[in-house]
Design a protein around this motif. Structure first.
Motif, short mmCIF file in Angstrom:
data_model
loop_
_atom_site.label_atom_id
_atom_site.label_comp_id
_atom_site.label_asym_id
_atom_site.label_seq_id
_atom_site.Cartn_x
_atom_site.Cartn_y
_atom_site.Cartn_z
N ILE A 169 9.55 13.82 -1.79
CA ILE A 169 8.65 13.28 -1.06
C ILE A 169 7.27 13.54 -0.59
N GLU A 170 7.08 15.07 -0.50
CA GLU A 170 5.91 15.60 -0.11
C GLU A 170 4.71 15.33 -1.10
N LYS A 171 5.17 14.71 -2.38
CA LYS A 171 4.03 14.39 -3.43
C LYS A 171 3.49 12.93 -3.34
N SER A 172 3.99 12.31 -2.09
CA SER A 172 3.60 10.84 -1.74
C SER A 172 2.25 10.90 -1.16
N ALA A 173 1.45 9.80 -1.76
CA ALA A 173 -0.12 9.75 -1.12
C ALA A 173 0.24 9.14 0.47
N VAL A 174 1.04 8.34 0.64
CA VAL A 174 1.35 7.94 1.98
C VAL A 174 2.89 7.50 2.06
N VAL A 175 3.54 7.58 3.15
CA VAL A 175 4.92 6.88 3.41
C VAL A 175 4.84 5.81 4.47
N VAL A 176 5.17 4.73 4.36
CA VAL A 176 5.17 3.51 4.99
C VAL A 176 6.48 3.18 5.56
N ASP A 177 6.62 3.23 6.91
CA ASP A 177 7.77 2.79 7.70
C ASP A 177 8.00 1.10 7.80
N ARG A 201 10.45 14.46 7.57
CA ARG A 201 10.23 15.52 6.48
C ARG A 201 8.72 15.38 6.07
N ALA A 202 8.52 14.09 5.42
CA ALA A 202 7.23 13.81 4.64
C ALA A 202 6.10 14.23 5.62
N ARG A 203 6.19 13.90 6.85
CA ARG A 203 4.90 14.21 7.86
C ARG A 203 4.53 15.57 7.84
N ALA A 204 5.92 16.41 8.18
CA ALA A 204 5.69 17.80 8.37
C ALA A 204 4.98 18.36 7.15
N ALA A 205 5.17 17.69 6.02
CA ALA A 205 4.42 18.21 4.78
C ALA A 205 3.13 17.85 4.69
N GLY A 206 2.86 17.18 5.65
CA GLY A 206 1.23 16.71 5.51
C GLY A 206 0.99 15.29 4.96
N VAL A 207 2.28 14.61 4.77
CA VAL A 207 1.99 13.11 4.32
C VAL A 207 1.70 12.26 5.29
N ARG A 231 7.33 9.28 13.94
CA ARG A 231 6.10 9.52 14.34
C ARG A 231 5.17 9.12 13.29
N ALA A 232 4.25 8.19 13.72
CA ALA A 232 3.23 7.69 12.72
C ALA A 232 1.83 8.26 12.97
N ASP A 233 1.13 8.35 11.90
CA ASP A 233 -0.14 8.66 12.00
C ASP A 233 -1.05 7.20 12.45
N LEU A 234 -0.45 6.13 11.86
CA LEU A 234 -1.07 5.06 12.12
C LEU A 234 -0.05 3.85 12.19
N THR A 235 -0.24 2.88 13.30
CA THR A 235 0.72 1.92 13.29
C THR A 235 -0.22 0.45 13.30
#
Length: 271
Positions: A169-177, A201-207, A231-235
């Motif tokens: 999952i850490e290879k994703s460009a963005v993850v969408v909730d 987990r993805a966010r902790a890896a910088g995604v 926890r999102a970076d953008l909503t």
């Protein structure tokens, strides 16, 4: 079915076109999207209950729910693209969209379709016991994604499947909730709980993480989170600001917030 009015007024006096009718939004960065939808962000905040009422009133006034969802998903897709471009992540990996069983998942299917049209590699994780949503509207949008051979689809009915899906999952460009919207109460159940943990987990890896309408398990009225919560970076929320995302706790989970128009008329906010 209502149609968007046209006007000969000066451009500065004309409301921007709604997202699904505005292809230019896919060329804008986040700052440009914020400017384009600034009138929405300037409106008074409403609760989740008020938003549900406005949505139902709009439908009663003749604004089809399917069109509202199309605008919502298109707006979120444009924001995902803008964030990925701004961060230099567009094209660096797949955009992973985790969709729940209800209308928030339906929004996610629109996001998937619109991002694929914009040239992204898209992977959709269907986090639900059934591979096809039970709700008619979400099901129609799922069917459109299911027919698109350019979008990868994975059914994740149990926690074990979610755990396997999370590998890499850490290879994703963005993850969408797009797991759950309003109405979440108490502790999350599987497989949604595991999907939230994968997003964390993805966010902790910088995604970077983009939430559709609200981060899963964060109450749009109070801002109080369940356990666990995204926890999102953008909503990207819709129609008007939400009271819960303006509280200290809600804002900490929402990250930056964009308020996008989806075609609900002002009359739907009354009564």
């Amino acid at each position: 079915m209502p149609t968007d009015a046209t006007s000969t007024a000066p451009e500065s006096d004309v409301a921007p076109r709604l997202p699904a009718d505005d292809p230019e939004i896919f060329s804008l960065d986040l700052r440009g999207l914020r400017r384009r939808w600034s009138a929405r962000a300037a409106l008074p905040a409403i609760s989740a209950e008020m938003m549900t009422g406005a949505d139902l009133k709009a439908q009663a006034l003749g604004y089809p729910q399917e069109r509202l969802m199309e605008h919502a998903g298109t707006a979120a897709a444009a924001a995902v693209r803008a964030l990925a471009v701004d961060l230099g992540r567009w094209g660096t990996g797949p955009i992973v969209i985790l969709c729940g069983p209800g209308n928030n998942g339906g929004d996610g299917y629109v996001v998937a379709r619109r991002l694929a049209l914009a040239g992204a590699r898209v992977i959709v994780g269907v986090v639900a016991s059934e591979s096809r949503p039970k709700g008619a509207l979400a099901a129609r949008n799922w069917d459109r994604v299911a027919r698109d051979t350019g979008i990868d689809k994975v059914h994740l009915p149990v926690a074990r499947d979610v755990a396997m899906f999370a590998r890499g999952i850490e290879k994703s460009a963005v993850v969408v909730d797009a797991l759950l919207g309003t109405g979440v109460r108490g502790t999350l159940r599987e497989p949604i709980r595991s999907a939230v943990e994968v997003i964390e987990r993805a966010r902790a890896a910088g995604v970077p993480v983009v939430a559709v309408d609200t981060p899963t398990a964060v109450d749009l009225s109070s801002g109080e989170p369940s356990d666990p919560a995204v926890r999102a970076d953008l909503t990207v929320t819709f129609h008007r600001p939400k009271t819960g995302l303006l509280t200290r706790r809600g804002a900490a989970y929402a990250g930056k917030v964009l308020v996008a128009p989806i075609g609900i008329p002002a009359a739907a906010d009354r009564g």
